[in-house]
Design a protein around this motif. Structure first.
Motif, PDB file in Angstrom:
ATOM      1  N   UNK A  18       0.825  -1.215   0.000  1.00 43.55           N
ATOM      2  CA  UNK A  18       0.000   0.000   0.000  1.00 43.55           C
ATOM      3  C   UNK A  18       0.860   1.267   0.000  1.00 43.55           C
ATOM      4  N   UNK A  19       2.054   1.199   0.565  1.00 39.32           N
ATOM      5  CA  UNK A  19       2.951   2.360   0.522  1.00 39.32           C
ATOM      6  C   UNK A  19       3.339   2.657  -0.921  1.00 39.32           C
ATOM      7  N   UNK A  20       3.668   1.621  -1.668  1.00 41.44           N
ATOM      8  CA  UNK A  20       4.144   1.803  -3.029  1.00 41.44           C
ATOM      9  C   UNK A  20       3.004   2.175  -3.975  1.00 41.44           C
ATOM     10  N   UNK A  21       1.826   1.622  -3.766  1.00 36.51           N
ATOM     11  CA  UNK A  21       0.731   1.837  -4.712  1.00 36.51           C
ATOM     12  C   UNK A  21      -0.161   3.029  -4.378  1.00 36.51           C
ATOM     13  N   UNK A  22      -0.034   3.603  -3.200  1.00 33.82           N
ATOM     14  CA  UNK A  22      -0.902   4.707  -2.803  1.00 33.82           C
ATOM     15  C   UNK A  22      -0.438   6.003  -3.448  1.00 33.82           C
TER      16      UNK A  22
END
Length: 173
Positions: A18-22
């Motif tokens: 979620x860090x990378x895709x947010x």
């Protein structure tokens, strides 16, 4: 009894994804804080409570708070006020709150399992601060010194990049 390790590993992996895709930087930082807390829980389950404490204090505590302040300071203006109102909605806080609750539940269970705490550990022995210090300043001394020099160079570079010329400040007044 390896399920606490697996729960924390799944939380860490999902939070990191979620860090990378947010696309929203504040939401990504909240997910990164949850991921760092899950890594601290993993350290705790493998028998390294000192490393877990350092993870929480240094990374999830100090550095991530600074990241949040920097992101919030860079977004100044009326547009940001509207964004902050959206961030206060339950949608923005639902995932980090759920994952943090799951981590807290596992941690409370582990602490309440006081009869045989050694059965919760995956490692053979506890690694304390003395062992970590001896390892850092004997076997890994060169790497510690190189990391210190890199951090010093980054500090000097940040100071020079952030410094304003006196003529710029006088011209604005």
């Amino acid at each position: 009894m390896m399920w606490p390790f697996y729960v924390m590993a799944v939380v860490a992996i999902v939070s990191t994804i979620r860090v990378v895709t947010n696309t929203n930087p504040v939401h990504a930082l909240l997910s990164l804080i949850v991921s760092l807390l899950a890594v601290a829980g993993i350290f705790l389950t493998i028998g390294a409570p000192f490393a877990a404490a350092l993870e929480v204090i240094v990374y999830a505590g100090a550095i991530m708070v600074l990241f949040v302040f920097v992101v919030m300071m860079l977004n100044l203006g009326q547009h940001t006020v509207e964004q902050e109102r959206k961030w206060l909605s339950s949608d923005a806080w639902a995932y980090p709150a759920l994952m943090s609750f799951l981590l807290a539940l596992v941690l409370v269970w582990m602490l309440g399992y006081g009869d045989a705490p050694s059965t919760l550990l995956m490692g053979k022995e506890m690694v304390g601060p003395k062992v970590v210090g001896q390892s850092l300043f004997t076997h890994y001394l060169l790497l510690v010194e190189v990391a210190a020099m890199i951090l010093l160079a980054a500090l000097v570079a940040a100071f020079h990049l952030g410094k304003r010329e006196p003529s710029e400040e006088e011209g604005k007044e």
